[in-house]
Design a protein around this motif. Structure first.
Motif, short mmCIF file in Angstrom:
data_model
loop_
_atom_site.label_atom_id
_atom_site.label_comp_id
_atom_site.label_asym_id
_atom_site.label_seq_id
_atom_site.Cartn_x
_atom_site.Cartn_y
_atom_site.Cartn_z
N LYS A 31 71.56 48.33 46.82
CA LYS A 31 72.90 48.32 46.22
C LYS A 31 73.88 49.21 47.01
CE LYS A 31 71.52 46.40 41.85
NZ LYS A 31 71.36 46.41 40.26
N PRO A 32 74.07 49.08 48.02
CA PRO A 32 74.86 49.97 48.96
C PRO A 32 76.47 49.95 48.56
CG PRO A 32 74.56 48.11 50.36
CD PRO A 32 73.42 47.84 49.01
N GLY A 33 77.25 50.69 49.07
CA GLY A 33 78.46 51.04 48.90
C GLY A 33 79.09 50.79 47.24
N GLY A 34 78.23 51.56 46.39
CA GLY A 34 78.33 51.30 45.09
C GLY A 34 78.10 49.90 44.52
N GLY A 35 77.34 49.25 45.13
CA GLY A 35 77.04 47.75 44.87
C GLY A 35 77.83 46.69 45.06
N GLY A 36 79.02 47.04 45.93
CA GLY A 36 79.94 46.21 46.45
C GLY A 36 79.73 45.51 47.62
N HIS A 37 78.32 45.80 48.39
CA HIS A 37 78.13 45.20 49.59
C HIS A 37 76.73 44.58 49.73
CE1 HIS A 37 81.95 47.11 51.36
NE2 HIS A 37 81.70 48.10 50.55
N LYS A 38 76.68 43.60 50.65
CA LYS A 38 75.43 43.00 50.82
C LYS A 38 74.34 43.90 51.35
CE LYS A 38 73.62 39.27 53.61
NZ LYS A 38 73.27 39.64 54.78
N ALA A 39 73.18 43.80 50.89
CA ALA A 39 72.37 45.20 51.51
C ALA A 39 71.74 44.41 53.13
CB ALA A 39 70.93 44.80 50.59
N GLU A 40 72.01 45.38 53.85
CA GLU A 40 71.60 45.09 55.02
C GLU A 40 69.96 45.54 55.60
OE1 GLU A 40 73.36 44.42 57.88
OE2 GLU A 40 75.47 43.92 56.81
N PHE A 41 69.57 46.40 54.50
CA PHE A 41 68.05 47.08 54.79
C PHE A 41 67.50 46.83 53.40
CE2 PHE A 41 70.93 50.14 57.19
CZ PHE A 41 70.55 49.84 58.39
N VAL A 42 66.10 46.59 53.52
CA VAL A 42 65.24 46.46 52.59
C VAL A 42 64.61 47.48 52.08
CG1 VAL A 42 65.20 43.92 52.62
CG2 VAL A 42 63.29 45.30 54.11
N ASN A 43 64.42 48.58 53.34
CA ASN A 43 63.69 49.81 53.01
C ASN A 43 64.35 50.77 53.72
OD1 ASN A 43 61.74 51.50 52.11
ND2 ASN A 43 60.07 50.40 52.78
N ILE A 85 66.30 55.53 59.48
CA ILE A 85 66.25 54.18 59.86
C ILE A 85 66.06 53.19 58.63
CG2 ILE A 85 65.50 54.89 62.12
CD1 ILE A 85 62.58 54.07 61.43
N GLY A 86 66.60 52.10 58.85
CA GLY A 86 66.53 51.17 57.75
C GLY A 86 65.80 49.91 58.28
N ARG A 87 64.97 49.41 57.49
CA ARG A 87 64.16 47.97 57.88
C ARG A 87 65.12 46.76 57.70
NH1 ARG A 87 58.88 46.23 58.69
NH2 ARG A 87 58.80 43.94 57.86
N ARG A 88 65.71 46.19 58.37
CA ARG A 88 66.62 45.21 58.51
C ARG A 88 65.91 44.18 57.44
NH1 ARG A 88 70.26 43.73 62.69
NH2 ARG A 88 70.71 42.13 60.71
N ALA A 89 67.00 43.66 56.42
CA ALA A 89 66.91 42.42 55.59
C ALA A 89 66.49 41.18 56.22
CB ALA A 89 68.06 42.57 54.61
N GLY A 90 67.01 41.02 57.45
CA GLY A 90 66.81 39.68 58.19
C GLY A 90 67.74 39.61 59.27
N GLY A 91 67.51 38.65 59.98
CA GLY A 91 68.23 38.21 61.23
C GLY A 91 67.59 37.31 62.29
N GLU A 114 81.09 52.11 57.66
CA GLU A 114 79.87 51.31 57.87
C GLU A 114 78.60 52.19 57.14
OE1 GLU A 114 78.95 48.28 58.60
OE2 GLU A 114 80.91 47.62 59.42
N LEU A 115 78.67 53.54 57.27
CA LEU A 115 77.54 54.12 56.66
C LEU A 115 77.32 53.96 55.28
CD1 LEU A 115 75.14 56.31 57.46
CD2 LEU A 115 76.77 58.05 56.88
N TYR A 116 78.64 53.98 54.48
CA TYR A 116 78.72 53.88 53.17
C TYR A 116 78.17 52.74 52.59
CZ TYR A 116 80.44 53.88 48.44
OH TYR A 116 80.61 53.65 47.14
N GLU A 117 78.83 51.63 53.38
CA GLU A 117 78.56 50.08 53.22
C GLU A 117 76.95 49.71 53.30
OE1 GLU A 117 81.14 47.87 55.43
OE2 GLU A 117 82.89 48.35 54.16
N GLU A 118 76.31 50.41 54.03
CA GLU A 118 74.88 50.11 54.29
C GLU A 118 74.00 50.98 53.67
OE1 GLU A 118 73.97 49.53 58.51
OE2 GLU A 118 75.65 48.05 58.65
N THR A 119 74.34 52.40 53.34
CA THR A 119 73.28 53.29 52.71
C THR A 119 73.93 54.07 51.37
OG1 THR A 119 74.26 55.12 53.88
CG2 THR A 119 72.68 53.63 55.06
N SER A 120 75.44 53.75 51.06
CA SER A 120 75.78 54.47 50.08
C SER A 120 76.15 55.93 50.50
CB SER A 120 75.04 54.43 48.58
OG SER A 120 75.01 53.25 48.28
N VAL A 121 75.77 56.41 51.47
CA VAL A 121 76.05 57.67 51.90
C VAL A 121 77.31 58.03 52.21
CG1 VAL A 121 75.40 59.38 53.68
CG2 VAL A 121 73.54 58.36 52.77
N ARG A 122 77.82 59.42 51.82
CA ARG A 122 79.16 60.04 51.81
C ARG A 122 79.10 61.60 52.06
NH1 ARG A 122 82.91 56.80 47.62
NH2 ARG A 122 83.48 55.13 49.17
#
Length: 168
Positions: free
Chosen positions: A122-134, A26-32, A62-70
């Motif tokens: 710095k998800p997705g290799g740093g090419g995506h805006k961070a969705e989570f702060v933790n 689970i990720g802590r949302r950066a905002g919203g 989406e998983l990669y863009e938010e967590t860098s996980v592949r």
């Protein structure tokens, strides 16, 4: 502006990332604008499906863009589209007022990598805006209590569908 009742649902995917101990990312949302308090800011990775995109491919993207996980293995899919409405009080500000909520296709995946692969800053290799702060690993049964209340029925259904996968 369209009436709330006439607005469509945004097509999305969600991913339950389960580690080898049966715990869920689970990720802590950066905002919203929809956040109501500091206790209900956690969620699993999720995001929109591009036009013509396959939902499984969208889930991996989406998983990669938010967590860098592949490093994942597909475990399951909720057969139905799960729908939630956003509160009317924020509908005009969320997604530029174009949607009344989301219709989501949910997937469960086993995380086969090491925790060091996860990078929410710095998800997705740093090419995506961070969705989570933790982020953290959490027992699956706890997820519905951590999500914003209007998404809780979706999380309850996802937990019900995938509960057997938490057992190692």
């Amino acid at each position: 502006m369209a009436r709330y009742e006439d607005l469509p649902y945004r097509t999305c995917v969600g991913v339950m990332l389960i580690n080898t101990k049966g715990l869920v990312f689970i990720g802590r949302r950066a905002g919203g604008i929809e956040h109501v308090d500091d206790a209900h800011v956690w969620q699993m990775p999720q995001g929109g499906v591009d036009p013509g995109e396959d939902t499984w491919e969208a889930a991996k993207r989406e998983l990669y863009e938010e967590t860098s996980v592949r490093s994942v293995e597909r475990l399951g899919e909720v057969p139905d589209w799960l729908i939630y409405d956003i509160p009317r009080t924020v509908a005009g500000r969320a997604w530029k007022g174009r949607y009344r909520g989301q219709r989501q296709k949910w997937f469960a995946v086993r995380f086969t990598g090491k925790d060091s692969e996860i990078n929410v800053e710095k998800p997705g290799g740093g090419g995506h805006k961070a969705e989570f702060v933790n982020w953290r690993w959490e027992p699956m049964k706890n997820l519905p209590e951590l999500i914003i209340p209007f998404k809780r029925p979706v999380y309850e259904r996802v937990v019900k569908e995938f509960s057997a996968l938490a057992e190692d």
